[in-house]
Design a protein around this motif. Structure first.
Motif, mmCIF file in Angstrom:
data_model
loop_
_atom_site.group_PDB
_atom_site.id
_atom_site.type_symbol
_atom_site.label_atom_id
_atom_site.label_comp_id
_atom_site.label_asym_id
_atom_site.label_seq_id
_atom_site.Cartn_x
_atom_site.Cartn_y
_atom_site.Cartn_z
ATOM 1 N N CYS A 1 0.832 -1.199 0.000
ATOM 2 C CA CYS A 1 0.000 0.000 0.000
ATOM 3 C C CYS A 1 0.868 1.251 0.000
ATOM 4 C CB CYS A 1 -0.909 0.025 1.233
ATOM 5 S SG CYS A 1 -2.105 -1.320 1.314
ATOM 6 N N LEU B 1 -8.492 2.260 -0.946
ATOM 7 C CA LEU B 1 -8.826 1.907 0.428
ATOM 8 C C LEU B 1 -9.097 3.197 1.203
ATOM 9 C CD1 LEU B 1 -5.922 -0.653 0.930
ATOM 10 C CD2 LEU B 1 -8.324 -1.222 0.523
ATOM 11 N N ARG C 1 -9.801 1.398 7.966
ATOM 12 C CA ARG C 1 -9.220 0.196 8.562
ATOM 13 C C ARG C 1 -10.090 -0.224 9.729
ATOM 14 N NH1 ARG C 1 -2.902 -0.382 10.632
ATOM 15 N NH2 ARG C 1 -2.937 -2.631 11.042
ATOM 16 N N SER D 1 -3.864 0.369 -2.703
ATOM 17 C CA SER D 1 -3.057 -0.850 -2.709
ATOM 18 C C SER D 1 -2.568 -1.147 -4.120
ATOM 19 C CB SER D 1 -3.855 -2.039 -2.161
ATOM 20 O OG SER D 1 -4.941 -2.349 -3.021
ATOM 21 N N TRP E 1 -17.506 -7.829 4.201
ATOM 22 C CA TRP E 1 -16.229 -7.109 4.128
ATOM 23 C C TRP E 1 -16.292 -6.091 3.005
ATOM 24 C CZ3 TRP E 1 -11.301 -9.472 1.624
ATOM 25 C CH2 TRP E 1 -10.223 -8.594 1.787
ATOM 26 N N SER F 1 -15.387 -3.396 0.186
ATOM 27 C CA SER F 1 -14.218 -3.454 -0.695
ATOM 28 C C SER F 1 -13.201 -2.365 -0.397
ATOM 29 C CB SER F 1 -14.658 -3.355 -2.153
ATOM 30 O OG SER F 1 -15.235 -2.089 -2.417
ATOM 31 N N ASP F 2 -13.615 -1.271 0.266
ATOM 32 C CA ASP F 2 -12.679 -0.187 0.559
ATOM 33 C C ASP F 2 -12.030 -0.319 1.930
ATOM 34 O OD1 ASP F 2 -15.010 0.322 2.013
ATOM 35 O OD2 ASP F 2 -14.670 2.493 1.989
ATOM 36 N N VAL G 1 -9.674 -2.134 4.890
ATOM 37 C CA VAL G 1 -8.647 -3.038 5.379
ATOM 38 C C VAL G 1 -9.152 -3.597 6.702
ATOM 39 C CG1 VAL G 1 -6.286 -3.190 6.273
ATOM 40 C CG2 VAL G 1 -6.784 -1.732 4.327
ATOM 41 N N THR G 2 -9.063 -4.900 6.872
ATOM 42 C CA THR G 2 -9.471 -5.499 8.137
ATOM 43 C C THR G 2 -8.252 -6.030 8.872
ATOM 44 O OG1 THR G 2 -11.667 -6.119 7.325
ATOM 45 C CG2 THR G 2 -10.822 -7.322 9.239
ATOM 46 N N TYR H 1 -6.538 -7.160 2.913
ATOM 47 C CA TYR H 1 -7.051 -6.121 2.033
ATOM 48 C C TYR H 1 -7.008 -6.609 0.590
ATOM 49 C CZ TYR H 1 -2.002 -5.074 1.544
ATOM 50 O OH TYR H 1 -0.641 -5.152 1.342
ATOM 51 N N ARG H 2 -7.760 -5.933 -0.259
ATOM 52 C CA ARG H 2 -7.800 -6.275 -1.680
ATOM 53 C C ARG H 2 -6.703 -5.526 -2.438
ATOM 54 N NH1 ARG H 2 -13.017 -6.178 0.276
ATOM 55 N NH2 ARG H 2 -14.483 -7.802 -0.421
ATOM 56 N N TRP I 1 -3.209 -10.946 2.245
ATOM 57 C CA TRP I 1 -3.209 -10.936 3.711
ATOM 58 C C TRP I 1 -1.805 -11.151 4.262
ATOM 59 C CZ3 TRP I 1 -1.508 -15.533 5.832
ATOM 60 C CH2 TRP I 1 -1.627 -16.685 5.034
#
Length: 414
Positions: free
Chosen positions: A48, A72, A75, A99, A204, A206-207, A209-210, A222-223, A234
């Motif tokens: 990122c 993104l 978070r 990202s 989850w 799409s924008d 971050v988990t 994150y995607r 991940w």
């Protein structure tokens, strides 16, 4: 200052950026030595870049336009909760980043490299020397595979070490400096985002971050864009299995396809014991050939230049990934190098200006990432007990006055 020859050791993100910077600034000849002989664009690791850092780098011409990104904005921090398959959300913070897919970012930088740059792939540099009166002040590069001239040095006015955390050039600039093992590793993986369809929609965004939190570690999901559509990336930080079979003190890694049974079993056990079911199933979608492990190291060097040698990116400082600054830092190094070249009247002035601008910046990034690593892996809080306000205070304690993660702002142009 115009003219001169520049050798860049390492042809990945930092190497391509420095080669372009030297060519644009006026070098007569630029040659890149990249030891990898395969397709570097196939590397699928995600990364990122902070929106503000990207804007600065684009304005300076160091980050080319048109490279695929995924936006993104936030978070989300979650912890396992028996009543919720996706866990309990205890905090959400802004996350103004885009990202990238490592391979696509590298391809964009490589394609933007001026045609005058000689890019020699599959060539290993075994040693460098920094220059002195005996060779007219030039630096020397020794190649392992130079045919009949194997072992004979090539001479250049400047050698840039962009050869990563196991840098040969760093050995010459700062003898004895080696990355220090932090005591934990990261399991990494990525997979086609279309596989998410079987996990349920809307869990989850799409924008987002988990960050999945558990005692003794955390996992960031994150995607990212991919060559064939969106992918899920991940990074899971935790201590490795304590069997005594792993030797991690020396810089090493376990690349895709070479994950040991011990590390694979350790990951599976961790997911089963600590993760909310949704996130455990999500990570389990990763094919074995796309799962790997990187021990976490860091390093700060006393200097980034010596004689006619200069260190860039991870060769100069190895920063734990928690700071989300690796790619931005490498590109900033190149931007500062190009700016310093344009105003320098000599090689000594160029190298001095670069050292003054980037030495302290690298050390500050290392210090921040160490604090982040302690708080998110080595000395984790009782995540489940944190309120949103307490989590914000905990986060500010890690920053310790820093503006945020993602790297420092570029200073204004003189």
């Amino acid at each position: 200052m115009r003219g001169g020859t520049v050798a860049v050791v390492g042809g990945s993100i930092a190497g391509c950026a420095f080669a372009s910077a030297a060519a644009r600034a006026g070098a007569e000849r630029v040659v890149v030595f990249e030891r990898t002989g395969g397709r570097m664009a196939d590397r699928g690791v995600g990364l990122c870049v902070h929106d503000e850092r990207a804007a600065e780098l684009a304005a300076m011409g160091t980050l080319p336009p048109g490279i695929a990104t995924h936006r993104l904005t936030r978070r989300r921090w979650v912890v396992r909760d028996g009543a919720a398959p996706a866990g309990k959300l205890f905090w959400e913070q802004p996350f103004p980043f885009h990202s990238y897919h490592w391979g696509l970012l590298w391809r964009g930088l490589r394609e933007a490299t001026p045609a005058s740059v000689v890019y020699r792939q599959g060539v290993t540099v075994t040693g460098v020397a920094g220059g002195g009166a005996g060779n007219g002040g030039q630096a020397e590069v020794v190649l392992a595979d130079a045919g009949a001239a194997a072992g004979a040095p090539e001479r250049h006015d400047l050698v840039v070490g962009a050869d990563g955390y196991r840098s040969v050039v760093r050995d010459a600039v700062c003898p004895g400096s080696r990355p220090h093992y932090a005591g934990y590793v990261c399991w990494r993986g990525n997979f086609d985002a279309r596989l998410l369809d079987g996990l349920g929609a809307g869990v989850w965004p799409s924008d987002a971050v988990t960050t999945v939190c558990f005692p003794g570690g955390s996992c960031v999901v994150y995607r990212i864009p991919g060559p064939d559509g969106t992918r899920v990336n991940w990074v899971l930080y935790a201590k490795p299995p304590q069997s005594g079979n792993l030797r991690l003190d020396d810089p090493t890694s376990f690349p895709p396809g070479r994950l040991t049974a011990e590390l694979a079993d350790g990951l599976a056990e961790l997911l089963d014991r600590e993760f909310p079911p949704y996130w455990a199933r999500l990570l389990a979608l990763t094919p074995p050939e796309d799962t790997f492990v990187q021990p976490i190291y860091d390093l700060e060097t006393a200097r980034t230049t010596s004689g006619r040698l200069l260190l860039a990116g991870d060769a100069a400082t190895v920063v734990r990934p928690h700071n989300t600054s690796g790619a931005a830092k490498a590109l900033q190094d190149a931007a500062v190098f190009e700016s310093a070249w344009r105003t320098a009247a000599s090689w000594d002035e160029l190298l001095h200006a670069y050292q003054e601008a980037r030495g302290a910046a690298g050390r500050e990034l290392v210090a921040l990432a160490r604090r982040l690593g302690r708080a998110q892996v080595e000395q984790t809080p009782d995540w489940a007990a944190l309120s949103g306000r307490e989590a914000e205070s905990w986060w500010q304690g890690q920053l310790a006055g820093a503006a945020g993660i993602g790297g420092q702002a570029m200073p204004p142009a003189p």
